[in-house]
Design a protein around this motif. Structure first.
Motif, PDB file in Angstrom:
ATOM      1  N   VAL A  41       0.843  -1.203   0.000  1.00 23.51           N
ATOM      2  CA  VAL A  41       0.000   0.000   0.000  1.00 23.51           C
ATOM      3  C   VAL A  41       0.872   1.245   0.000  1.00 23.51           C
ATOM      4  CG1 VAL A  41      -1.622   1.343   1.408  1.00 23.51           C
ATOM      5  CG2 VAL A  41      -2.020  -1.095   1.015  1.00 23.51           C
ATOM      6  N   VAL A  45       0.766   4.107  -2.889  1.00 19.67           N
ATOM      7  CA  VAL A  45       0.443   5.500  -2.577  1.00 19.67           C
ATOM      8  C   VAL A  45       1.561   6.425  -3.051  1.00 19.67           C
ATOM      9  CG1 VAL A  45       0.118   7.131  -0.664  1.00 19.67           C
ATOM     10  CG2 VAL A  45      -1.141   4.981  -0.700  1.00 19.67           C
ATOM     11  N   THR A  46       2.820   6.059  -2.805  1.00 21.86           N
ATOM     12  CA  THR A  46       3.917   6.911  -3.267  1.00 21.86           C
ATOM     13  C   THR A  46       3.971   6.962  -4.790  1.00 21.86           C
ATOM     14  OG1 THR A  46       5.519   5.097  -3.113  1.00 21.86           O
ATOM     15  CG2 THR A  46       5.316   6.558  -1.196  1.00 21.86           C
ATOM     16  N   VAL A  49       1.189   9.480  -5.777  1.00 18.29           N
ATOM     17  CA  VAL A  49       1.582  10.861  -5.482  1.00 18.29           C
ATOM     18  C   VAL A  49       2.657  11.324  -6.461  1.00 18.29           C
ATOM     19  CG1 VAL A  49       2.701  12.337  -3.760  1.00 18.29           C
ATOM     20  CG2 VAL A  49       0.897  10.746  -3.068  1.00 18.29           C
TER      21      VAL A  49
END
Length: 162
Positions: A41, A45-46, A49
């Protein structure tokens, strides 16, 4: 899918009767079971972004220094390199800076080896045309037309320009 699940259930029942499962370190198994999805996860997410930051850069909403906010370069390496080099090429074309154009012309073939896309060819052809290398422009145009016979140039029509 149903048959596959039924086969797995059947095999599981047959092997449970014959074997006892012994786990040497139940705490380690639990830790790994929590850590692996957590790390996955975090990576996703990184990646998301970083993709947002790269898209903002591509849309000229943040300066080149804004790319420092990208914290997951593993996934976006080629796109970051392309975006930076393309911006340098466009600035070089606008300023008639042969050094910046040459830098793009030297860098782009390595990208084309990994990802031969029409847009990448077009910008490389534009760079060589701006450098006055008409023979290289002809070679790349022929290669482009061979690889992408149903794709038209969007920005360039051949050695004569335009």
């Amino acid at each position: 899918y149903l048959i596959f699940i039924l086969l797995i259930a059947y095999v599981d029942q047959r092997t449970q009767a014959h074997q006892k499962h012994v786990v040497a370190a139940p705490g380690l198994v639990k830790s790994v079971a929590v850590a692996v999805p957590g790390l996955a996860v975090l990576f996703l997410v990184t990646t998301l972004v970083s993709g947002i930051v790269l898209e903002r850069f591509n849309n000229n909403r943040i300066p080149l220094s804004g790319l420092a906010a990208i914290n997951n370069v593993v996934v976006w390496r080629d796109r970051i390199d392309f975006s930076v080099n393309l911006n340098l090429l466009l600035a070089g074309l606008q300023a008639r800076d042969a050094g910046a154009i040459r830098a793009y012309a030297d860098w782009a073939p390595s990208l084309l080896e990994r990802e031969p896309r029409p847009l990448f060819y077009e910008y490389l052809i534009i760079a060589h045309n701006a450098l006055g290398e008409t023979e290289r422009v002809r070679e790349l145009t022929a290669e482009f037309r061979y690889l992408f016979p149903h794709t038209e140039f969007r920005y360039f029509n051949g050695p004569s320009g335009g």
